[in-house]
Enzyme design. Structure first.
Site, short mmCIF file in Angstrom:
data_model
loop_
_atom_site.label_atom_id
_atom_site.label_comp_id
_atom_site.label_asym_id
_atom_site.label_seq_id
_atom_site.Cartn_x
_atom_site.Cartn_y
_atom_site.Cartn_z
N ASP A 437 0.86 -1.20 0.00
CA ASP A 437 0.00 0.00 0.00
C ASP A 437 0.89 1.25 0.00
O ASP A 437 1.88 1.32 0.75
CB ASP A 437 -0.91 0.00 1.23
CG ASP A 437 -1.93 1.11 1.18
OD1 ASP A 437 -2.98 0.91 0.55
OD2 ASP A 437 -1.67 2.20 1.75
N ILE A 438 0.55 2.21 -0.87
CA ILE A 438 1.33 3.45 -0.94
C ILE A 438 1.00 4.32 0.28
O ILE A 438 -0.18 4.58 0.57
CB ILE A 438 1.02 4.21 -2.24
CG1 ILE A 438 1.38 3.34 -3.45
CG2 ILE A 438 1.80 5.53 -2.29
CD1 ILE A 438 1.03 3.98 -4.78
N GLU A 480 -4.86 2.34 -4.09
CA GLU A 480 -3.40 2.42 -4.11
C GLU A 480 -2.75 1.16 -3.58
O GLU A 480 -1.58 1.15 -3.20
CB GLU A 480 -2.94 3.62 -3.27
CG GLU A 480 -3.17 3.50 -1.77
CD GLU A 480 -4.54 4.00 -1.32
OE1 GLU A 480 -4.67 4.37 -0.14
OE2 GLU A 480 -5.48 4.02 -2.15
#
Length: 574
Positions: A437-438, A480
């Site tokens: 996950d960003i 994301e």
């Protein structure tokens, strides 16, 4: 080494036959000199023999000739020496005049095999009690049949061994067709030869020679019939190709079908279909039928390289009669190193190149304009089928690919996950899942805009792909978040991959706009493994997700393995 030895053995065979034929001819002329009183007859029969060579009816798997009629008549009228001399000179003169490739070795071989066939048949004839005179008589029927059969067997054996390198791809039906036409040749030539002998005895030389006029006329009509049969066969194949190609949307199956069906109407030693790859700007071999396939599949061409590139660039088909005499091909790698004749046809749809089909033979002048026309028609049908297959493949890929990041989508990830789980159940394999996950992505979007956010997602996906294997499945899980399925990987190896990805992303400079400074992006990662962490497949992704959020809650920009997340966390260096 095996292939080189095959070429050497074939050349050795050819020259052995030539030397044996020459030796037999010299020995026969010494033991049994020709009678010069029959010089006029010899010359007339020599002319008839040459005409027989000229008016050969070409077939896909052989040829039809009445040359044996001249041989048989000569044997019935004269001695073995005269028969051999007429046969040899007819072959030499006929082949030297009509031979397009000018292969002197082939011409010598033809003369030599006629010598061996005639001498062998004569020996068999006399061995079974054949008469030296009154050869057309009831007691002499058996020896005469032995002569015809022996000549047929020896000639057929010598010629087929000579043709083996270029015809070894023949199916049993092709060999059967060639044998059938050879038998027809002898069944037709034998009565003609006997009839010429009888007419000579009744009316003289002129009558025997005049008999050849209707024979040649019949051969001409037969040639027309063969051409019509071949045209019908070509149309049937073209119709079959159209039906078969329209029924398949699989690219590999379509390419294989094109080469298989083409061989039914155009014989070839090597066939290759090159597909145009836009990204690499290369024509890459995608289907090959050749003994040298392993080497040829490594040779690709740009639009500026070789005859393949030239045909793709111009969109015009090319026929090469002899690669050794074509200056353009002297430095071209691959097929021109062992093929002498080439047909190269572009595969185009709406004036756009999608590939090139190339076929070739080891013999020069093997193809003509008619072959080019047939392959061009096949190429047109093939191009449409290939375009449909490419479109289907593209649509199929779009259905499983995330449009923004170009990695797989959520649905395809779970399809591969289910396949890997079934494989692990069957073979006891392990696999791992990585969730990524960003960090602070919502804030990134708010500050730099959604366009910059899309660029960041695409770049992160690209980095992940670069740091995983071909067998791994990289997918955009949602928003994301990304997921990776790693077959045959335990949690320790999966953590190593995850760390490599995390580090690569954190070290990447993201340029979001020309008027703004570059920024950095980090990711949080979670890892779980099957069956080490759980034996429930439904929990594998869930545990990786828990490990991911553990990374989020403990400083971000880090990797957490689910089985270790209850331990005291150790901050990763950034």
């Amino acid at each position: 080494m095996a292939r080189a030895r095959t070429g050497f053995m074939h050349s050795l065979y050819v020259w052995l036959v030539i030397f044996l034929g020459c030796g037999l001819l010299v020995s026969m002329l010494r033991l049994q000199p020709v009678d010069i009183d029959f010089l006029r007859e010899y010359l007339v029969f020599l002319v008839l023999g040459v005409l027989a060579e000229w008016f050969v009816v070409a077939l896909p798997q052989g040829s039809l000739s009445v040359g044996f009629a001249v041989v048989l008549t000569s044997f019935l009228l004269f001695d073995t020496s005269a028969t051999v001399l007429i046969s040899v000179l007819s072959a030499l003169l006929g082949n030297l005049v009509i031979s397009k490739d000018g292969s002197f070795r082939t011409t010598l071989f033809n003369g030599a095999q006629y010598t061996i066939s005639a001498v062998g048949a004569a020996y068999a004839y006399y061995y079974v009690g054949g008469l030296t005179s009154d050869k057309i008589s009831l007691p002499n029927i058996l020896p005469l049949l032995v002569f015809v059969l022996s000549y047929f067997v020896i000639n057929h054996l010598l010629v087929n061994i000579f043709l083996w390198p270029s015809c070894r791809h023949y199916t049993w039906s092709m060999w059967g067709a060639a044998l059938k036409w050879d038998i027809y040749t002898y069944l037709f030539s034998t009565p003609v030869g006997i009839l010429m002998f009888l007419i000579y005895n009744k009316t003289g030389l002129l009558g025997a020679a005049l008999l050849f006029i209707p024979v040649l006329t019949l051969k001409y009509l037969l040639r027309l019939y063969i051409n019509l049969e071949m045209a019908n066969r070509e149309l049937s194949v073209l119709y079959g190709v159209a039906q078969s190609l329209g029924a398949s949307l699989d690219m590999a199956e379509t390419l294989g079908l094109i080469l298989t069906e083409s061989r039914k109407v155009i014989s070839y030693h090597t066939g290759i279909i090159y597909l145009w790859h836009e990204e690499e700007q290369l024509l890459i071999p995608s289907a090959i039928r050749s003994p040298y396939a392993d080497k040829l599949k490594k040779i690709s061409f740009s639009l500026d390289e070789g005859i393949v590139g030239m045909v793709a660039k111009t969109g015009q088909p090319e026929i090469v009669y002899d690669t050794k005499k074509d200056r353009r091909l002297r430095s071209m790698p691959g097929i021109t190193q062992f093929l002498r004749s080439l047909l190269v046809v572009p595969l185009m749809v709406e004036k756009k190149i999608i590939g090139v089909v190339t076929i070739g033979k080891k013999e020069p002048y093997a193809y003509g304009p008619k072959h080019m026309q047939i392959l061009t028609i096949l190429g047109g049908q093939a191009a449409v089928a290939m375009a449909n297959a490419l479109l289907y493949k593209k649509i199929e890929k779009l259905a499983i690919t995330d449009g923004l990041t170009k990695v797989y989508n959520h649905r395809y990830f779970y399809k591969k996950f289910e396949e890997e789980y079934q494989r692990s159940q069957r073979y006891g394999c392990k696999f791992s899942v990585i969730m990524i996950d960003i960090d602070y992505f919502k804030r990134f979007n708010d500050e730099f805009g959604h366009k910059a956010g899309d660029t960041a997602l695409f770049t992160v996906a690209k980095i992940i792909k670069k740091n995983t294997r071909n067998i791994d499945t990289v997918a955009r899980y949602g928003g994301e978040e990304f997921a990776i399925l790693l077959p045959e990987t335990d949690s320790g190896d999966a953590k190593t991959v995850a760390e490599r990805i995390r580090k690569a992303i954190s070290e990447t400079v993201f340029r979001i706009a020309d008027d703004k400074p570059p920024v950095g992006v980090t990711v949080s990662i979670g890892v779980s493994s099957y069956p080490a962490d759980t034996k429930d497949p439904q929990q594998v992704v869930e545990l990786a997700d828990q490990a991911l959020y553990y990374s989020k809650e403990h400083g971000k920009n880090r990797v957490t393995v689910w089985s270790q997340m209850n331990l005291t966390p150790v901050e990763k260096e950034t």
